[in-house]
Write a protein that holds these residues in place. Structure first.
Motif, PDB file in Angstrom:
ATOM      1  N   ARG A 104       0.717  -1.274  -0.071  1.00  0.00           N
ATOM      2  CA  ARG A 104      -0.002   0.227  -0.019  1.00  0.00           C
ATOM      3  C   ARG A 104       0.927   1.218  -0.054  1.00  0.00           C
ATOM      4  N   GLN A 105       0.535   2.190  -0.859  1.00  0.00           N
ATOM      5  CA  GLN A 105       1.367   3.412  -0.871  1.00  0.00           C
ATOM      6  C   GLN A 105       0.470   4.475  -1.316  1.00  0.00           C
ATOM      7  N   LYS A 106       0.298   5.616  -0.801  1.00  0.00           N
ATOM      8  CA  LYS A 106      -0.571   6.755  -1.133  1.00  0.00           C
ATOM      9  C   LYS A 106      -0.404   7.259  -2.434  1.00  0.00           C
ATOM     10  N   ASN A 107       0.917   7.586  -2.726  1.00  0.00           N
ATOM     11  CA  ASN A 107       1.252   8.273  -3.975  1.00  0.00           C
ATOM     12  C   ASN A 107       2.859   8.227  -4.188  1.00  0.00           C
ATOM     13  N   ALA A 108       3.546   8.735  -5.171  1.00  0.00           N
ATOM     14  CA  ALA A 108       4.841   8.496  -5.415  1.00  0.00           C
ATOM     15  C   ALA A 108       5.757   9.016  -4.165  1.00  0.00           C
TER      16      ALA A 108
ATOM     17  N   LYS B 133       6.038   6.930   1.589  1.00  0.00           N
ATOM     18  CA  LYS B 133       6.455   5.993   1.656  1.00  0.00           C
ATOM     19  C   LYS B 133       5.430   4.724   1.761  1.00  0.00           C
ATOM     20  N   GLY B 134       5.735   3.723   1.159  1.00  0.00           N
ATOM     21  CA  GLY B 134       4.905   2.420   1.177  1.00  0.00           C
ATOM     22  C   GLY B 134       4.980   1.395   1.993  1.00  0.00           C
ATOM     23  N   LYS B 135       4.176   0.705   2.278  1.00  0.00           N
ATOM     24  CA  LYS B 135       4.521  -0.442   3.179  1.00  0.00           C
ATOM     25  C   LYS B 135       3.577  -1.789   3.121  1.00  0.00           C
ATOM     26  N   VAL B 136       3.695  -2.907   3.506  1.00  0.00           N
ATOM     27  CA  VAL B 136       3.083  -4.001   3.206  1.00  0.00           C
ATOM     28  C   VAL B 136       2.121  -4.282   4.125  1.00  0.00           C
ATOM     29  N   VAL B 137       0.683  -4.216   3.975  1.00  0.00           N
ATOM     30  CA  VAL B 137      -0.365  -4.400   4.827  1.00  0.00           C
ATOM     31  C   VAL B 137      -0.997  -5.694   4.683  1.00  0.00           C
ATOM     32  N   THR B 138      -1.404  -6.297   5.659  1.00  0.00           N
ATOM     33  CA  THR B 138      -2.038  -7.714   5.739  1.00  0.00           C
ATOM     34  C   THR B 138      -3.504  -7.550   5.932  1.00  0.00           C
ATOM     35  N   TYR B 139      -4.042  -8.325   5.069  1.00  0.00           N
ATOM     36  CA  TYR B 139      -5.583  -8.407   4.970  1.00  0.00           C
ATOM     37  C   TYR B 139      -5.995 -10.063   4.857  1.00  0.00           C
ATOM     38  N   GLN B 140      -7.308 -10.257   5.484  1.00  0.00           N
ATOM     39  CA  GLN B 140      -7.789 -11.531   5.460  1.00  0.00           C
ATOM     40  C   GLN B 140      -9.161 -11.369   4.361  1.00  0.00           C
TER      41      GLN B 140
ATOM     42  N   GLU C  65       2.637  -7.269  -4.905  1.00  0.00           N
ATOM     43  CA  GLU C  65       3.270  -5.870  -4.983  1.00  0.00           C
ATOM     44  C   GLU C  65       3.065  -5.459  -6.615  1.00  0.00           C
ATOM     45  N   PRO C  66       3.440  -4.276  -6.730  1.00  0.00           N
ATOM     46  CA  PRO C  66       3.438  -3.768  -8.090  1.00  0.00           C
ATOM     47  C   PRO C  66       4.647  -4.170  -8.861  1.00  0.00           C
ATOM     48  N   PHE C  67       4.834  -4.055 -10.118  1.00  0.00           N
ATOM     49  CA  PHE C  67       5.813  -4.115 -10.841  1.00  0.00           C
ATOM     50  C   PHE C  67       6.837  -3.192 -10.413  1.00  0.00           C
ATOM     51  N   ARG C  68       8.005  -3.821 -10.083  1.00  0.00           N
ATOM     52  CA  ARG C  68       9.064  -2.827  -9.830  1.00  0.00           C
ATOM     53  C   ARG C  68      10.096  -2.581 -10.898  1.00  0.00           C
ATOM     54  N   ALA C  69      10.394  -1.152 -11.314  1.00  0.00           N
ATOM     55  CA  ALA C  69      11.272  -0.586 -12.140  1.00  0.00           C
ATOM     56  C   ALA C  69      11.432   0.837 -12.049  1.00  0.00           C
ATOM     57  N   LYS C  70      12.787   1.279 -12.243  1.00  0.00           N
ATOM     58  CA  LYS C  70      12.925   2.628 -12.144  1.00  0.00           C
ATOM     59  C   LYS C  70      12.256   3.395 -13.314  1.00  0.00           C
TER      60      LYS C  70
ATOM     61  N   PHE D 156       9.315   2.294 -14.624  1.00  0.00           N
ATOM     62  CA  PHE D 156       7.784   2.092 -14.222  1.00  0.00           C
ATOM     63  C   PHE D 156       7.406   2.761 -12.520  1.00  0.00           C
ATOM     64  N   PRO D 157       7.550   4.155 -12.593  1.00  0.00           N
ATOM     65  CA  PRO D 157       7.375   4.789 -11.348  1.00  0.00           C
ATOM     66  C   PRO D 157       6.053   4.561 -11.019  1.00  0.00           C
ATOM     67  N   LEU D 158       5.907   4.230  -9.399  1.00  0.00           N
ATOM     68  CA  LEU D 158       4.786   4.098  -8.984  1.00  0.00           C
ATOM     69  C   LEU D 158       3.518   5.253  -8.888  1.00  0.00           C
ATOM     70  N   ILE D 159       2.554   4.901  -8.970  1.00  0.00           N
ATOM     71  CA  ILE D 159       1.493   5.915  -8.816  1.00  0.00           C
ATOM     72  C   ILE D 159       0.679   5.962  -7.666  1.00  0.00           C
ATOM     73  N   LYS D 160       0.258   4.768  -7.436  1.00  0.00           N
ATOM     74  CA  LYS D 160      -0.510   4.394  -6.209  1.00  0.00           C
ATOM     75  C   LYS D 160      -0.709   2.756  -6.028  1.00  0.00           C
ATOM     76  N   ASP D 161      -0.661   2.474  -4.748  1.00  0.00           N
ATOM     77  CA  ASP D 161      -0.552   1.016  -4.354  1.00  0.00           C
ATOM     78  C   ASP D 161       0.004   0.171  -5.280  1.00  0.00           C
ATOM     79  N   LEU D 162      -0.956  -0.638  -6.382  1.00  0.00           N
ATOM     80  CA  LEU D 162      -0.229  -1.571  -7.244  1.00  0.00           C
ATOM     81  C   LEU D 162      -0.196  -0.920  -8.510  1.00  0.00           C
ATOM     82  N   VAL D 163      -0.352   0.092  -8.635  1.00  0.00           N
ATOM     83  CA  VAL D 163      -0.609   0.987 -10.135  1.00  0.00           C
ATOM     84  C   VAL D 163       0.781   1.635 -10.467  1.00  0.00           C
ATOM     85  N   VAL D 164       1.596   1.106 -11.698  1.00  0.00           N
ATOM     86  CA  VAL D 164       2.476   1.820 -12.091  1.00  0.00           C
ATOM     87  C   VAL D 164       2.450   2.440 -13.370  1.00  0.00           C
ATOM     88  N   ASP D 165       3.501   3.366 -13.576  1.00  0.00           N
ATOM     89  CA  ASP D 165       3.312   4.191 -14.837  1.00  0.00           C
ATOM     90  C   ASP D 165       4.200   3.477 -15.789  1.00  0.00           C
ATOM     91  N   ARG D 166       3.312   2.809 -16.938  1.00  0.00           N
ATOM     92  CA  ARG D 166       4.334   2.018 -17.818  1.00  0.00           C
ATOM     93  C   ARG D 166       4.312   2.964 -19.286  1.00  0.00           C
TER      94      ARG D 166
END
Ligand code: HEM
Lengths: 247, 238
Positions: free
Chosen positions: A9-13, A16-23, A100-105, A107-117
């Motif tokens: 989970r990460q609000k925006n670019a 800082k994001g972190k891993v949140v656990t859900y059931q 997790e989101p796709f990770r690459a420099k 592919f900057p992160l936009i929010k949570d699991l959404v990245v800018d491709r």
């Protein structure tokens, strides 16, 4: 089935994001992975929490929008499918799934699991096209003879949906499989030959500019690609580029 | 643009990597053929033969050119390789919490930088130990004339003594063996990878190149590694 989800989970670019656990519970094994995510989001909305943002569109493996890194692999443990075609029967009751989101420099992160491709779009725009006259007197494509083998290989290359799984899987976050597929689909056809040199030089230049890593030929991309795009395309791009640069 | 692309672009770095890497594979074959002479029994004139061979290698102009190409290749390959490893790491500044590369890649392919660094360290030690002694060390005192009337330095005795040393011989053999293991893993991925980088990929030949690479990566380092153990355990003591 009941599952534990560990989601980035990460609000925006800028935060800082972190891993949140859900059931989640009562997940049917016939659901697609994205439907399971929908269940989670409805649950979050009911509680008044912010739903998890993730990319999706056609949900039938064509558009290349969905882009989740599931348990350490792009599009999850299944082969030859995008996340939308991944079914929950690939998991067991009680499993913990890391998302997790796709990770690459590039592919900057936009929010949570959404990245800018959009870096992929810019590579494509740098030369991934054929210039033809479409202003009325268009020539029928079938009037140019193409041998079956080239037509097939070009078609296979063109099945790339540009999802970015190759980048996500690569330890170097390299975009070579994507770029080479887009180079190959034209390089293999007579229609694409005219602009072949400029195409490969400009697309590779753009790819480098975007900050993707280099290829180490580990082959992870080919295995994780939902369309099974072959490493042969990267070799073809290497040849095309070499040819174009010594000219 | 085209010319500078051949020096600066990501693909160009791969071409140089592959070109120098495959050239070094050829070098390995040449080096191995020379080393195999160390298996000749002492009583059959191994000392003269090996030292005359070493003299030929040090003086023949064609070999000289090849040796300079080898030094340049190693240097270039190492610098380019380390540079690539660093920039590739920068392409993913934020890593994954969970990443399972073992599901889709072999270990060697992910650790070329580490393996290469081990090889580089080995090359440094190895050069210091033999080549350095030959060029700058005390070997001049060991000049003698062979049965063929050639004046040679006694590299042979230095080599055999190194690996027959009662205290350190076995340790050296193990260090050499370990380094050959690193080269083996490096080439297990690197050999066929080099062809792919240069654009050589065709369904008809891929199987052959891959198998040739596996054979090369196992047999060549193994043959190198056997020699120091043979000298320590089997060859008559000098
Ligand atoms: C006997 C010595 C060596 C031989 C025969 C050799 C051979 C090769 C070959 C054939 C490749 C594959 C090239 C490609 O994928 O296109 C390679 C890759 C590589 N080598 Fe070496 N190598 C040697 C020493 C070294 C040294 C000293 C280093 C120093 C750091 C090194 C670092 C690397 C790296 C990092 C790669 C991967 C590059 C990439 O794919 O991006 N190698 N080597």
């Amino acid at each position: 089935m009941n599952l534990t989800l560990k989601i980035w989970r990460q609000k925006n670019a800028d935060t800082k994001g972190k891993v949140v656990t859900y059931q989640v519970s009562d997940i049917s094994e016939d659901m697609s992975f994205l439907e399971m995510m929908d269940v989670l989001n409805e649950q979050l909305i009911d509680k008044g929490d912010e739903p998890v943002a993730f990319d999706h569109d056609c949900r039938e493996g064509i558009c290349g929008s969905c882009s989740l890194q599931i348990n350490g692999e792009p599009h999850g443990p299944d082969r030859g499918v995008a996340t939308c075609q991944l079914h929950m029967r690939k998991f067991k009751d009680g499993d913990t799934i890391t998302i997790e989101p796709f990770r690459a420099k590039a592919f900057p992160l936009i929010k949570d699991l959404v990245v800018d491709r959009s870096s992929f779009d810019r590579i494509q725009q740098a030369g991934g096209y054929v210039s033809v006259n479409t202003s009325g007197n268009t020539i029928d494509a079938n009037s140019i003879p193409v041998d079956k083998e080239s037509a097939d290989m070009s078609f296979y290359a063109a099945t790339c949906i540009g999802c970015g799984a190759c980048v996500a899987a690569c330890k170097n976050a390299s975009a070579m499989l994507f770029t080479s597929a887009k180079v190959s689909q034209f390089a293999l056809l007579p229609q694409g030959e005219v602009e072949a040199d400029r195409r490969v030089l400009q697309m590779v230049e753009q790819m480098d500019k975007e900050g993707f890593g280099n290829c180490t030929n580990t082959g992870a991309c080919e295995i994780e690609c939902p369309k099974g795009i072959s490493l042969e395309n990267i070799a073809r791009m290497n040849r095309e580029y070499l040819k174009a640069s010594v000219k | 643009m085209a010319k500078s692309a051949l020096l600066k672009s990501s693909l160009a770095k791969k071409y140089w990597m592959a070109f120098t890497g495959l050239f070094l594979c050829l070098f390995l074959i040449g080096h191995l053929l020379g080393n195999l002479q160390l298996l000749i029994p002492v009583s059959e004139g191994a000392r003269d033969q090996f030292n005359e061979y070493a003299l030929f290698m040090a003086t023949n102009p064609a070999v000289k050119i090849l040796s300079y190409l080898t030094y340049i290749s190693i240097l270039f390959h190492a610098i380019d390789g380390i540079w690539l490893t660093i920039t590739n790491r920068r392409a993913r500044p934020q890593g994954y919490v969970s990443f399972k590369p073992s599901t889709n890649t072999i270990w060697a392919s992910r650790n070329m930088g580490v393996l290469g660094t081990i090889i580089l360290a080995f090359i440094a030690v190895h050069l210091y130990q033999f080549w350095g002694q030959l060029k700058f060390g005390s070997l001049d005192d060991s000049l003698y004339t062979t049965a063929n009337d050639q004046e040679v330095t006694d590299l042979y005795t230095l080599t055999i003594q190194t690996f027959q040393d009662p205290q350190y011989g076995l340790i050296w053999a193990i260090i050499y063996g370990f380094s050959m293991l690193a080269i083996g893993f490096h080439l297990y991925h690197g050999f066929s990878s080099g062809f792919q980088s240069l654009g050589v990929n065709h369904p008809k030949y891929n199987g052959f190149i891959r198998k040739l690479g596996y054979a090369f990566a196992i047999l060549v380092p193994l043959a190198f590694a056997v020699i120091p153990f043979y000298i320590y355990f089997i060859l008559e003591k000098i």
